[in-house]
Design a protein around this motif. Structure first.
Motif, PDB file in Angstrom:
ATOM      1  N   THR A 548     -47.026  89.466 -15.151  1.00  0.00           N
ATOM      2  CA  THR A 548     -45.698  89.701 -15.658  1.00  0.00           C
ATOM      3  C   THR A 548     -45.464  89.156 -17.181  1.00  0.00           C
ATOM      4  OG1 THR A 548     -44.634  89.481 -13.422  1.00  0.00           O
ATOM      5  CG2 THR A 548     -43.333  89.670 -15.462  1.00  0.00           C
ATOM      6  N   CYS A 549     -45.714  87.782 -17.334  1.00  0.00           N
ATOM      7  CA  CYS A 549     -45.621  87.180 -18.571  1.00  0.00           C
ATOM      8  C   CYS A 549     -46.573  87.556 -19.268  1.00  0.00           C
ATOM      9  CB  CYS A 549     -44.616  86.513 -18.974  1.00  0.00           C
ATOM     10  SG  CYS A 549     -44.971  84.612 -17.996  1.00  0.00           S
ATOM     11  N   GLY A 550     -47.567  87.457 -19.026  1.00  0.00           N
ATOM     12  CA  GLY A 550     -49.294  86.495 -19.708  1.00  0.00           C
ATOM     13  C   GLY A 550     -49.275  85.325 -20.209  1.00  0.00           C
ATOM     14  N   TYR A 551     -48.370  84.555 -19.483  1.00  0.00           N
ATOM     15  CA  TYR A 551     -48.200  82.504 -19.867  1.00  0.00           C
ATOM     16  C   TYR A 551     -50.018  82.421 -18.724  1.00  0.00           C
ATOM     17  CZ  TYR A 551     -47.559  78.052 -18.896  1.00  0.00           C
ATOM     18  OH  TYR A 551     -47.288  76.954 -19.333  1.00  0.00           O
ATOM     19  N   LYS A 552     -50.282  81.474 -19.661  1.00  0.00           N
ATOM     20  CA  LYS A 552     -51.569  81.625 -18.547  1.00  0.00           C
ATOM     21  C   LYS A 552     -51.525  79.437 -18.641  1.00  0.00           C
ATOM     22  CE  LYS A 552     -55.025  84.329 -20.996  1.00  0.00           C
ATOM     23  NZ  LYS A 552     -55.922  84.732 -21.915  1.00  0.00           N
ATOM     24  N   TRP A 553     -51.969  78.957 -17.752  1.00  0.00           N
ATOM     25  CA  TRP A 553     -51.698  77.626 -17.290  1.00  0.00           C
ATOM     26  C   TRP A 553     -52.973  77.024 -15.924  1.00  0.00           C
ATOM     27  CZ3 TRP A 553     -49.646  81.250 -14.803  1.00  0.00           C
ATOM     28  CH2 TRP A 553     -48.859  80.413 -13.166  1.00  0.00           C
ATOM     29  N   LYS A 554     -53.218  75.386 -15.887  1.00  0.00           N
ATOM     30  CA  LYS A 554     -54.025  75.541 -15.244  1.00  0.00           C
ATOM     31  C   LYS A 554     -53.334  74.626 -13.909  1.00  0.00           C
ATOM     32  CE  LYS A 554     -58.339  74.318 -17.953  1.00  0.00           C
ATOM     33  NZ  LYS A 554     -59.609  75.183 -17.465  1.00  0.00           N
ATOM     34  N   SER A 555     -53.831  74.623 -13.026  1.00  0.00           N
ATOM     35  CA  SER A 555     -53.255  73.888 -11.566  1.00  0.00           C
ATOM     36  C   SER A 555     -54.940  73.737 -10.545  1.00  0.00           C
ATOM     37  CB  SER A 555     -52.536  74.843 -11.041  1.00  0.00           C
ATOM     38  OG  SER A 555     -51.549  74.370  -9.708  1.00  0.00           O
ATOM     39  N   ARG A 556     -54.107  72.567 -10.055  1.00  0.00           N
ATOM     40  CA  ARG A 556     -55.402  72.210  -8.807  1.00  0.00           C
ATOM     41  C   ARG A 556     -55.099  73.921  -8.255  1.00  0.00           C
ATOM     42  NH1 ARG A 556     -55.133  65.885  -5.356  1.00  0.00           N
ATOM     43  NH2 ARG A 556     -54.519  67.659  -3.607  1.00  0.00           N
ATOM     44  N   ALA A 557     -56.078  73.738  -6.860  1.00  0.00           N
ATOM     45  CA  ALA A 557     -56.436  74.957  -6.494  1.00  0.00           C
ATOM     46  C   ALA A 557     -55.487  75.049  -5.304  1.00  0.00           C
ATOM     47  CB  ALA A 557     -57.868  75.214  -6.132  1.00  0.00           C
ATOM     48  N   ASP A 558     -55.224  73.680  -4.295  1.00  0.00           N
ATOM     49  CA  ASP A 558     -54.741  73.651  -3.642  1.00  0.00           C
ATOM     50  C   ASP A 558     -53.093  73.663  -3.700  1.00  0.00           C
ATOM     51  OD1 ASP A 558     -54.553  70.299  -2.916  1.00  0.00           O
ATOM     52  OD2 ASP A 558     -54.563  71.190  -4.320  1.00  0.00           O
ATOM     53  N   HIS A 559     -52.827  73.249  -4.840  1.00  0.00           N
ATOM     54  CA  HIS A 559     -51.261  73.234  -5.370  1.00  0.00           C
ATOM     55  C   HIS A 559     -50.657  74.749  -6.090  1.00  0.00           C
ATOM     56  CE1 HIS A 559     -51.454  68.585  -6.688  1.00  0.00           C
ATOM     57  NE2 HIS A 559     -51.386  68.528  -4.861  1.00  0.00           N
ATOM     58  N   LEU A 560     -51.645  75.459  -6.808  1.00  0.00           N
ATOM     59  CA  LEU A 560     -51.563  77.012  -6.932  1.00  0.00           C
ATOM     60  C   LEU A 560     -50.859  77.544  -5.548  1.00  0.00           C
ATOM     61  CD1 LEU A 560     -51.093  78.388  -8.570  1.00  0.00           C
ATOM     62  CD2 LEU A 560     -53.157  79.649  -8.490  1.00  0.00           C
ATOM     63  N   VAL A 561     -51.574  77.538  -4.404  1.00  0.00           N
ATOM     64  CA  VAL A 561     -51.611  77.782  -3.681  1.00  0.00           C
ATOM     65  C   VAL A 561     -49.566  78.000  -2.680  1.00  0.00           C
ATOM     66  CG1 VAL A 561     -51.836  78.231  -0.540  1.00  0.00           C
ATOM     67  CG2 VAL A 561     -54.299  78.187  -1.997  1.00  0.00           C
ATOM     68  N   ASP A 562     -49.489  76.076  -2.660  1.00  0.00           N
ATOM     69  CA  ASP A 562     -48.668  75.881  -1.876  1.00  0.00           C
ATOM     70  C   ASP A 562     -47.470  76.082  -3.393  1.00  0.00           C
ATOM     71  OD1 ASP A 562     -49.818  72.778  -1.285  1.00  0.00           O
ATOM     72  OD2 ASP A 562     -49.313  74.645   0.286  1.00  0.00           O
ATOM     73  N   ARG A 563     -47.088  76.276  -4.750  1.00  0.00           N
ATOM     74  CA  ARG A 563     -46.626  76.974  -5.326  1.00  0.00           C
ATOM     75  C   ARG A 563     -47.759  77.793  -6.288  1.00  0.00           C
ATOM     76  NH1 ARG A 563     -46.615  71.039  -5.461  1.00  0.00           N
ATOM     77  NH2 ARG A 563     -47.547  70.544  -6.818  1.00  0.00           N
ATOM     78  N   CYS A 564     -46.793  78.889  -5.314  1.00  0.00           N
ATOM     79  CA  CYS A 564     -47.673  80.488  -5.941  1.00  0.00           C
ATOM     80  C   CYS A 564     -46.655  81.188  -6.905  1.00  0.00           C
ATOM     81  CB  CYS A 564     -48.683  80.793  -5.272  1.00  0.00           C
ATOM     82  SG  CYS A 564     -49.571  82.608  -5.931  1.00  0.00           S
ATOM     83  N   TRP A 565     -46.256  80.713  -7.574  1.00  0.00           N
ATOM     84  CA  TRP A 565     -45.267  81.520  -9.085  1.00  0.00           C
ATOM     85  C   TRP A 565     -45.548  80.766 -10.469  1.00  0.00           C
ATOM     86  CZ3 TRP A 565     -43.091  78.078  -5.315  1.00  0.00           C
ATOM     87  CH2 TRP A 565     -42.911  76.645  -5.689  1.00  0.00           C
ATOM     88  N   CYS A 566     -45.101  81.691 -11.189  1.00  0.00           N
ATOM     89  CA  CYS A 566     -45.236  81.774 -12.599  1.00  0.00           C
ATOM     90  C   CYS A 566     -44.839  80.642 -13.436  1.00  0.00           C
ATOM     91  CB  CYS A 566     -45.043  83.001 -13.453  1.00  0.00           C
ATOM     92  SG  CYS A 566     -44.700  82.228 -15.297  1.00  0.00           S
ATOM     93  N   PRO A 567     -44.357  79.268 -14.123  1.00  0.00           N
ATOM     94  CA  PRO A 567     -43.504  78.374 -14.603  1.00  0.00           C
ATOM     95  C   PRO A 567     -42.858  78.971 -15.079  1.00  0.00           C
ATOM     96  CG  PRO A 567     -46.063  77.699 -14.700  1.00  0.00           C
ATOM     97  CD  PRO A 567     -46.035  79.076 -14.442  1.00  0.00           C
ATOM     98  N   ILE A 568     -43.284  79.966 -16.368  1.00  0.00           N
ATOM     99  CA  ILE A 568     -41.967  80.372 -17.381  1.00  0.00           C
ATOM    100  C   ILE A 568     -40.725  81.454 -16.252  1.00  0.00           C
ATOM    101  CG2 ILE A 568     -42.331  81.711 -19.638  1.00  0.00           C
ATOM    102  CD1 ILE A 568     -43.288  78.732 -19.443  1.00  0.00           C
ATOM    103  N   CYS A 569     -41.695  82.567 -15.617  1.00  0.00           N
ATOM    104  CA  CYS A 569     -40.880  83.297 -15.084  1.00  0.00           C
ATOM    105  C   CYS A 569     -39.521  82.318 -13.995  1.00  0.00           C
ATOM    106  CB  CYS A 569     -42.248  84.062 -14.248  1.00  0.00           C
ATOM    107  SG  CYS A 569     -42.541  85.544 -15.301  1.00  0.00           S
ATOM    108  N   LYS A 570     -40.590  81.807 -13.080  1.00  0.00           N
ATOM    109  CA  LYS A 570     -39.490  81.053 -12.689  1.00  0.00           C
ATOM    110  C   LYS A 570     -38.449  79.928 -13.515  1.00  0.00           C
ATOM    111  CE  LYS A 570     -39.228  77.640  -8.104  1.00  0.00           C
ATOM    112  NZ  LYS A 570     -37.895  77.149  -8.533  1.00  0.00           N
ATOM    113  N   LYS A 571     -38.678  79.206 -14.303  1.00  0.00           N
ATOM    114  CA  LYS A 571     -37.903  79.067 -15.140  1.00  0.00           C
ATOM    115  C   LYS A 571     -36.295  80.373 -15.858  1.00  0.00           C
ATOM    116  CE  LYS A 571     -37.346  75.859 -19.405  1.00  0.00           C
ATOM    117  NZ  LYS A 571     -38.260  75.160 -19.845  1.00  0.00           N
ATOM    118  N   GLY A 572     -37.038  80.914 -16.499  1.00  0.00           N
ATOM    119  CA  GLY A 572     -36.526  82.212 -16.626  1.00  0.00           C
ATOM    120  C   GLY A 572     -35.123  82.595 -15.884  1.00  0.00           C
ATOM    121  N   LYS A 573     -35.264  82.459 -14.165  1.00  0.00           N
ATOM    122  CA  LYS A 573     -34.578  82.794 -13.142  1.00  0.00           C
ATOM    123  C   LYS A 573     -33.489  81.982 -13.009  1.00  0.00           C
ATOM    124  CE  LYS A 573     -37.362  86.428 -11.344  1.00  0.00           C
ATOM    125  NZ  LYS A 573     -38.728  86.621 -10.088  1.00  0.00           N
ATOM    126  N   SER A 574     -34.192  80.335 -13.259  1.00  0.00           N
ATOM    127  CA  SER A 574     -33.016  79.721 -12.522  1.00  0.00           C
ATOM    128  C   SER A 574     -31.559  79.191 -13.601  1.00  0.00           C
ATOM    129  CB  SER A 574     -34.081  78.537 -12.785  1.00  0.00           C
ATOM    130  OG  SER A 574     -34.657  78.466 -13.301  1.00  0.00           O
TER     131      SER A 574
END
Length: 574
Positions: A548-574
Motif C-alpha cells: 500500500t505505502c511502499g514501507y520496508k522493514w525487518k521482522s522476526r518471521a513468527d512475529h510478522l505472522v502474529d502482527r501482520c500489518w504495516c507499522p506506518i499504515c497502522k499508525k496513520g489510522k490510529s
C-alpha cells in the motif's frame, strides 16, 4: 436489512420423517417434496434398515404396515426427482433444528451410494426466526403456524402435509426476519426492520442475528487477569442465573453508590419500532422483585417471600466478604470517580446499542456471575466501551467434589482488549471463517504434537492438508478425513507400499517450499497488502514490504505472522 425473495418458482419444499434423532443410527422412514408453483407432490416410504422396529409412530403416524412393500431409493429414482422437481435449479426449503432433514438425506444417500447430494442447495428458514440459544424448545413449526394463522396443523405429522405447511408459513413470513424475546410465561415474536437498533447483548444470546447483521465488524478479543478475590461460601446460595446475576449486580451497585441512568424511554421507543406478531407460551415463571437502595430485594407477591428471605440472606453474607473487591473496583479501576450504572451507548453506524453495567468517562466494567471467558461477550464489550478501557468481572463457583456443596467463590477481574479485526478478518463473515480456520489449525497441531509429523498448511476440511516429517523434512498432502482416522507415517521414512515410487526432495527444495508457504501465509493474513521475502526459519528475520505505502522493514518471521500489518499504515489510522 435484507429481505428474502418468496417467489414460488424459485423453491421446492422438502421434509423427512425419521425413526429417531441421529442420522447414522436411526432410519429415514419417508421423504417428501412439494413444488409450490404448480402443486406437484412426491412422497415415498423407505424400508427399515438400521432399526428393528418403528418407535416414532406417535409423532409421524408411520406404522410398520405402511412400510410393507416399501423399497429403497435408487439412483434412477433420485435422478428422476431431481429432474421433475428441478432440485439442482431451485432452493430446497426446510424448517428444522440444525441440519436435521439434510443430515438424514445425506447419510441415506451415502449408505446407498446415490450421487448428487452435493449439487443440492438447501435453506433452513428457521434461521429467519431469531430466538435465544437458551430458548425452551417452543419455537416450533406448529407454534409459528398458530401465530401466523396458518391452517392445517395436525397432531400427528406427515411429510406431505408438513411440506405444504412449511410453504404456507414461509409465504406468511414474507421474507422478513423475526426476533423472539422472552417474558414470564411466554415469548414475544416481532418482525424486524431497519429502524430497530439491535441490543449488543443479543449478539451472543441470539446466534441467528448473524444472518441479519453479517456485514458488521468482526471483533477480536484478548483478556488478561488483573486480580482474583476468593471468599468463603458459607451462608451463600447460588440461585438460578437470572436471580444471581441481578441480585449480585444490584448489591455491588449499592456498595459503590452508583448513579443509575434511566434509558427506559429510549428503549421503549426503540422496541415500539418492531412489528408485534404474537405470543408463544414458554412455561417460564419469573418472580417479580423490587430492588432496595441497601442491596436487598423485596418480593412483590406473598408466595415469594421465602425466596426474598433466602436472597437477602445471601446478599448480607456477600456484602461482608466482597468489600475488598468493591474497594478495588472503586479506587483502582474507576479511580474514585463518579460511576454510572446502565449508561446507554448507541453505535448508529452499525445500528447497535449497549447498556453498561458500570462506567465512567474512561472505563467500563461488565459484571457476569458465570465463569465464561470474555470471548463470549466480546461484541457487547466492544460496543459498550466505545474506545474506553474494558474490565470484566466473572465468578467461579467452586464445589466440593465429594459433597457437591458450594465450597468457595472466586471473583476474577480481567482487563479486556476488544477491537475490530485485522484487515483479513475485519468483516464479521470473513472473521468468523478465519476464526473457525484458526481453531481447526490449533486442533490439528495439538493432534500431531506427540508425533514426528507437523502441519505445514491448512485451508479447510475440504482441501488437501500439507504435512511435513520432522525427521527428514519431506512434505506431502493428505485428506482431512484420512488424517482424522490416524496420524500417518512419513511416506519417505516408511515406504510401505510396494510398486509406488517415492520422490525425495533436497534441502534446498525443502527450504523453497517453506519460503513459498510462508510467503502465501503472509499474503493471506495481510489481505494481500504485505510481501515477505528471504524467509529462513520462524525465529529468523524476514524482509517485509507494504504494498500500500511502499514501507520496508525487518521482522522476526513468527512475529510478522502474529502482527501482520504495516507499522506506518497502522499508525496513520490510529
Amino acid at each position: 436489512m435484507k429481505r428474502m425473495n418468496t417467489d414460488p418458482t424459485e423453491y421446492v419444499v422438502f421434509d423427512v420423517e425419521t425413526n429417531g434423532l441421529k442420522s447414522k443410527q436411526a432410519d429415514l422412514l419417508s421423504i417428501s417434496f412439494y413444488k409450490p408453483d404448480d402443486g406437484k407432490e412426491y412422497s415415498k416410504f423407505l424400508p427399515l434398515e438400521l432399526n428393528r422396529k418403528i418407535v416414532t409412530t406417535h409423532i409421524n403416524g408411520i406404522t410398520e404396515q405402511d412400510l410393507v412393500g416399501a423399497t429403497a431409493l435408487t439412483q434412477l429414482e433420485f435422478d428422476r426427482i431431481v429432474e421433475e422437481f428441478e432440485l439442482e435449479k431451485r432452493i430446497i426449503l426446510i424448517y428444522a433444528g440444525g441440519n436435521f432433514d439434510t443430515s438424514f438425506l445425506s447419510a441415506y444417500m451415502k449408505r446407498h451410494r446415490i450421487l448428487g447430494f452435493e449439487k443440492l442447495n438447501f435453506y433452513n428458514f428457521k434461521k429467519n426466526i431469531i430466538s435465544s440459544r437458551f430458548s425452551h424448545g417452543n419455537i416450533t413449526k406448529d407454534n409459528l403456524c398458530s401465530i401466523f394463522k396458518v391452517d392445517g396443523v395436525k397432531t400427528v405429522h406427515s411429510g406431505s402435509n408438513d411440506c405444504k405447511l412449511e410453504w404456507k408459513l414461509f409465504e406468511k413470513m414474507d421474507g422478513y426476519f423475526y426476533l423472539v424475546t422472552e417474558e414470564s410465561g411466554e415469548d414475544n415474536v416481532f418482525r424486524l426492520n431497519e429502524d430497530y437498533i439491535i441490543p449488543a447483548s443479543l449478539l451472543s444470546s441470539h446466534p441467528n442475528l448473524s444472518c441479519v447483521l453479517s456485514e458488521r465488524p468482526y471483533i477480536e478479543c484478548q483478556s488478561t487477569l488483573v486480580k482474583a478475590f476468593e471468599i468463603d461460601s458459607k451462608g451463600i446460595e447460588k440461585f438460578p442465573t437470572n436471580f444471581t446475576g441481578m441480585t449480585i449486580e444490584h448489591l455491588i451497585n449499592s456498595m459503590l453508590d452508583v448513579d443509575v441512568q434511566n434509558s427506559r424511554r429510549f428503549l421503549l421507543e426503540n422496541k415500539l419500532k418492531l412489528d408485534f406478531i404474537g405470543k408463544i407460551p414458554n412455561g417460564v415463571t419469573m418472580v417479580p422483585m423490587s430492588f432496595n437502595p441497601d442491596g436487598t430485594v423485596t418480593a412483590l407477591h406473598k408466595e415469594d417471600k421465602q425466596m426474598e428471605k433466602r436472597i437477602n440472606s445471601t446478599a448480607k453474607n456477600l456484602k461482608e466478604r466482597i468489600r475488598p473487591l468493591v474497594d478495588f473496583i472503586k479506587y483502582e479501576i474507576f479511580k474514585n470517580e463518579r460511576i454510572l450504572s446502565q449508561e446507554l451507548v448507541v453505535d448508529y453506524e452499525n445500528n447497535i446499542l449497549a447498556l453498561c453495567d458500570l462506567s465512567t468517562d474512561k472505563t467500563i466494567l461488565e459484571i457476569k456471575t458465570n465463569n465464561v471467558d470474555a470471548l463470549a461477550y466480546k461484541e457487547q464489550f466492544f460496543y459498550e466501551a466505545k474506545g474506553r478501557a474494558i474490565y470484566h468481572l466473572k465468578m467461579e463457583w467452586v464445589k466440593d467434589w465429594n459433597t457437591d456443596l458450594l465450597k468457595k467463590i472466586i471473583f476474577h477481574l480481567s482487563f479486556v482488549d476488544a477491537h475490530v479485526g485485522t484487515p483479513s478478518s475485519s468483516n464479521w463473515t470473513r472473521g468468523k471463517r478465519e476464526e473457525k480456520r484458526a481453531r481447526k489449525i490449533t486442533e490439528i497441531q495439538k493432534y500431531l504434537s506427540c508425533s514426528d509429523i507437523s502441519l505445514v498448511s491448512f485451508t479447510n476440511i475440504s482441501s488437501p492438508i500439507r504435512l511435513q516429517c520432522k525427521n527428514c523434512g519431506y512434505e506431502w498432502f493428505i485428506g482431512y478425513a484420512a488424517l482424522e482416522k490416524k496420524i500417518p507415517d512419513c511416506p519417505k521414512c516408511n515406504p510401505k507400499i510396494k510398486g509406488r515410487t517415492r520422490t525425495t526432495i533436497s534441502k534446498e527444495e525443502q527450504m523453497k517450499h517453506r519460503a513459498d508457504n510462508y510467503y502465501e501465509k503472509i499474503l493471506q493474513k495481510s489481505n494481500r497488502t504485505i510481501v515477505a521475502m528471504n524467509y529462513i526459519g520462524s525465529k529468523d528475520d524476514v524482509d517485509a514490504i507494504c504494498v500500500t505505502c511502499g514501507y520496508k522493514w525487518k521482522s522476526r518471521a513468527d512475529h510478522l505472522v502474529d502482527r501482520c500489518w504495516c507499522p506506518i499504515c497502522k499508525k496513520g489510522k490510529s
